[in-house]
Design a protein around this motif. Sequence first.
Motif, short mmCIF file in Angstrom:
data_model
loop_
_atom_site.label_atom_id
_atom_site.label_comp_id
_atom_site.label_asym_id
_atom_site.label_seq_id
_atom_site.Cartn_x
_atom_site.Cartn_y
_atom_site.Cartn_z
N ILE A 120 5.58 64.21 112.57
CA ILE A 120 5.17 64.24 111.16
C ILE A 120 4.91 62.83 110.63
O ILE A 120 3.87 62.56 110.02
N PHE A 121 5.85 61.91 110.89
CA PHE A 121 5.70 60.57 110.32
C PHE A 121 4.67 59.72 111.06
O PHE A 121 3.98 58.91 110.45
N VAL A 122 4.55 59.90 112.37
CA VAL A 122 3.49 59.19 113.09
C VAL A 122 2.14 59.65 112.57
O VAL A 122 1.19 58.85 112.44
N GLY A 123 2.04 60.93 112.21
CA GLY A 123 0.80 61.44 111.62
C GLY A 123 0.50 60.82 110.27
O GLY A 123 -0.65 60.80 109.83
N MET A 124 1.53 60.30 109.59
CA MET A 124 1.34 59.62 108.31
C MET A 124 1.08 58.13 108.49
O MET A 124 0.94 57.40 107.50
N GLY A 125 1.08 57.66 109.74
CA GLY A 125 0.83 56.25 109.99
C GLY A 125 2.06 55.40 110.18
O GLY A 125 1.99 54.17 110.13
N TYR A 126 3.21 56.04 110.41
CA TYR A 126 4.47 55.31 110.60
C TYR A 126 4.63 54.92 112.06
O TYR A 126 4.10 55.56 112.97
N GLU A 127 5.43 53.88 112.29
CA GLU A 127 5.77 53.41 113.63
C GLU A 127 7.22 53.76 113.92
O GLU A 127 8.08 53.67 113.04
N LYS A 226 8.32 59.95 96.44
CA LYS A 226 8.37 61.39 96.16
C LYS A 226 7.27 62.13 96.92
O LYS A 226 7.51 63.18 97.53
N GLY A 227 6.07 61.61 96.90
CA GLY A 227 4.97 62.26 97.60
C GLY A 227 5.18 62.32 99.09
O GLY A 227 4.88 63.33 99.74
N THR A 228 5.73 61.23 99.65
CA THR A 228 5.98 61.19 101.09
C THR A 228 7.00 62.24 101.50
O THR A 228 6.80 62.99 102.47
N LEU A 229 8.12 62.30 100.77
CA LEU A 229 9.18 63.24 101.13
C LEU A 229 8.77 64.69 100.85
O LEU A 229 9.19 65.61 101.58
N GLU A 231 5.73 65.86 101.22
CA GLU A 231 4.86 66.21 102.34
C GLU A 231 5.67 66.44 103.61
O GLU A 231 5.41 67.37 104.38
N PHE A 232 6.68 65.59 103.81
CA PHE A 232 7.56 65.73 104.97
C PHE A 232 8.27 67.08 104.96
O PHE A 232 8.33 67.79 105.97
N ALA A 233 8.81 67.49 103.78
CA ALA A 233 9.52 68.75 103.66
C ALA A 233 8.61 69.93 103.93
O ALA A 233 9.00 70.91 104.60
N LYS A 234 7.37 69.86 103.46
CA LYS A 234 6.42 70.96 103.69
C LYS A 234 6.07 71.09 105.17
O LYS A 234 5.94 72.19 105.71
N GLU A 235 5.89 69.95 105.83
CA GLU A 235 5.56 69.98 107.25
C GLU A 235 6.72 70.50 108.09
O GLU A 235 6.52 71.19 109.09
N LEU A 236 7.95 70.17 107.66
CA LEU A 236 9.13 70.52 108.46
C LEU A 236 9.61 71.94 108.20
O LEU A 236 9.96 72.68 109.13
N PHE A 237 9.64 72.34 106.92
CA PHE A 237 10.25 73.61 106.55
C PHE A 237 9.26 74.67 106.08
O PHE A 237 9.64 75.82 105.84
N GLY A 238 7.99 74.31 105.89
CA GLY A 238 7.02 75.29 105.44
C GLY A 238 6.24 74.81 104.23
O GLY A 238 6.75 74.04 103.40
N LYS A 239 5.00 75.26 104.10
CA LYS A 239 4.10 74.75 103.07
C LYS A 239 4.53 75.08 101.65
O LYS A 239 4.09 74.44 100.70
#
Length: 339
Positions: A120-127, A226-229, A231-239
């Motif tokens: 999820i986070f690599v997809g957002m551009g994280y290392e 807030k936006g990052t977390l 998006e993370f929650a939607k990807e992990l637990f559902g849209k």
Amino acid sequence: MKEKLQKIREEAISQIQSSKELSKLNDVRVAFLGKKGELTAVLKGMKDVLPQDRPAVGQLVNETRAAIEEMLEETKKKLEAAELEFKLKQEVIDVTLPAKKNRIGHRHPNTIALEEVERIFVGMGYEVVEGPEVEYDYYNFEALNIPQDHPAKDEQDTFYINNKILLRTQTSPVQVRTMETRPLPIRMIAPGRVFRSDEVDATHSPSFHQIEGMVIDKNITFADLKGTLAEFAKELFGKDTKVKFRPHHFPFTEPSAEVDVTCFKCGGSGCRFCKGSGWIEILGCGMIHPKVLRMSGIDPEVYSGFAFGVGLERIALLKYEIDDMRLLYENDDRFLSQF
């Protein structure tokens, strides 16, 4: 010469017949037919035979060689057959027995959860960045705005090796090391094992895993966090997952918050899984304290950033509806095979 060849033939056949092993049979072959064998020696002595007698002697030598070779080959086949029969008797295979199953291992639930978070986070551009588990007190506490007299530094809570070195209690030291060494801007997560002096129970362990994240750039605000977390929650637990921020206190962030997500079992209506509240706490976060930035050589007047941290085991427990953290580490195949 004829008598000599007859004697060689008889001696060779006698030794061949008395050979009970293939290695012994090979020794006989070398002794009579090898480069230094008895029959070879006769051939070398042909120069001493009268010219008119050489054809007859040569024929006798060839006949003797042929007889010995034939006997050697017959005996070799008999010995090989006997050896094979012996092995078959010794290595009996019961073809009616069930075959042994080749059991292939698979990923641990913690590994599955970690790989999903990293994706999820690599997809957002994280290392993804890692650091040492044995850490300096400075990186684990002081550089994170945790002073010398802070309760977290109590020996009852932390595993100290000496007064300057300890087992890290969080992966935040990796963030400090990254701020000191990496060029800006920074977008990274730091997964890894951490240690705290906790009693083992359904929700606690002296060794567990954290995933901490950090972003530092110009004009980073709480809205970015807030936006990052979300998006993370939607990807992990559902849209349809929503997030809720509750004010909290962490020494290294200001303002700080704890984050809840809507229960993915009941959708927020309330159930046994979320204890009727409709919300489940998953992580802590906040804007990086200006003092923390300054101690790592970053000007808080120019740059800002946010950080967050989540327990890997907590994600695995929630995602797979496991009610006891100890199950993850007891190596019970009945449990692990479900994943």
